[in-house]
Design a protein around this motif. Structure first.
Motif, short mmCIF file in Angstrom:
data_model
loop_
_atom_site.label_atom_id
_atom_site.label_comp_id
_atom_site.label_asym_id
_atom_site.label_seq_id
_atom_site.Cartn_x
_atom_site.Cartn_y
_atom_site.Cartn_z
N ARG A 28 0.86 -1.18 0.00
CA ARG A 28 0.00 0.00 0.00
C ARG A 28 0.89 1.22 0.00
O ARG A 28 2.03 1.18 0.46
CB ARG A 28 -0.93 -0.01 1.21
N SER A 29 0.39 2.30 -0.50
CA SER A 29 1.20 3.50 -0.55
C SER A 29 1.36 4.03 0.88
O SER A 29 0.43 4.01 1.68
CB SER A 29 0.56 4.55 -1.44
N ALA A 30 2.55 4.49 1.16
CA ALA A 30 2.85 4.99 2.50
C ALA A 30 2.17 6.34 2.70
O ALA A 30 2.21 7.21 1.83
CB ALA A 30 4.34 5.12 2.69
N SER A 31 1.55 6.49 3.83
CA SER A 31 0.90 7.76 4.13
C SER A 31 1.89 8.70 4.81
O SER A 31 3.01 8.32 5.14
CB SER A 31 -0.31 7.52 5.04
N ARG A 32 1.47 9.89 5.01
CA ARG A 32 2.32 10.89 5.66
C ARG A 32 2.67 10.44 7.08
O ARG A 32 3.79 10.59 7.53
CB ARG A 32 1.59 12.24 5.68
N ILE A 33 1.70 9.86 7.77
CA ILE A 33 1.96 9.43 9.15
C ILE A 33 2.94 8.26 9.20
O ILE A 33 3.77 8.18 10.10
CB ILE A 33 0.64 9.12 9.89
N ASP A 34 2.90 7.38 8.21
CA ASP A 34 3.88 6.29 8.14
C ASP A 34 5.28 6.85 7.95
O ASP A 34 6.24 6.40 8.59
CB ASP A 34 3.55 5.34 7.00
N LEU A 85 -1.97 14.65 13.21
CA LEU A 85 -2.56 13.77 12.19
C LEU A 85 -3.38 12.65 12.82
O LEU A 85 -4.37 12.21 12.23
CB LEU A 85 -1.46 13.18 11.31
N GLU A 86 -2.99 12.17 13.99
CA GLU A 86 -3.74 11.08 14.63
C GLU A 86 -5.05 11.57 15.21
O GLU A 86 -6.00 10.79 15.35
CB GLU A 86 -2.89 10.43 15.72
#
Length: 88
Positions: A28-34, A85-86
């Motif tokens: 899956r594409s990495a999100s900003r939080i990852d 972000l969370e």
């Protein structure tokens, strides 16, 4: 006749393995939080390394203080952004 069956089996196996919708190994594409979590772990590792090297006598006091402050500021910024972000 046997060659045709082997080729059909080979094509079927490749199609089953590499078909995009059926592939369970698609990342899956990495999100900003990852990305931020990974960066945070990297900074914490750098801080551990910096402390170790300072205690080993490889860094003078001034350089150690400057590097530590810079890493701690970056870590605080990243932790703040992760918290923001969370909450969303």
């Amino acid at each position: 006749m046997a060659y045709v069956a082997c080729i059909a089996l080979l094509v079927g196996a490749f199609a089953y393995t590499f078909w995009p919708e059926k592939n369970p190994f698609v990342q899956r594409s990495a999100s900003r939080i990852d990305f931020l979590r990974e960066r945070r772990e990297s900074i914490f590792a750098n801080l551990r390394d910096l402390n170790f090297e300072y205690k080993a006598g490889k860094y003078p006091e001034e350089d150690y203080a400057t590097q530590r402050a810079m890493l701690e500021d970056e870590a605080a910024t990243i932790v703040r952004e992760i918290d923001t972000l969370e909450r969303v």
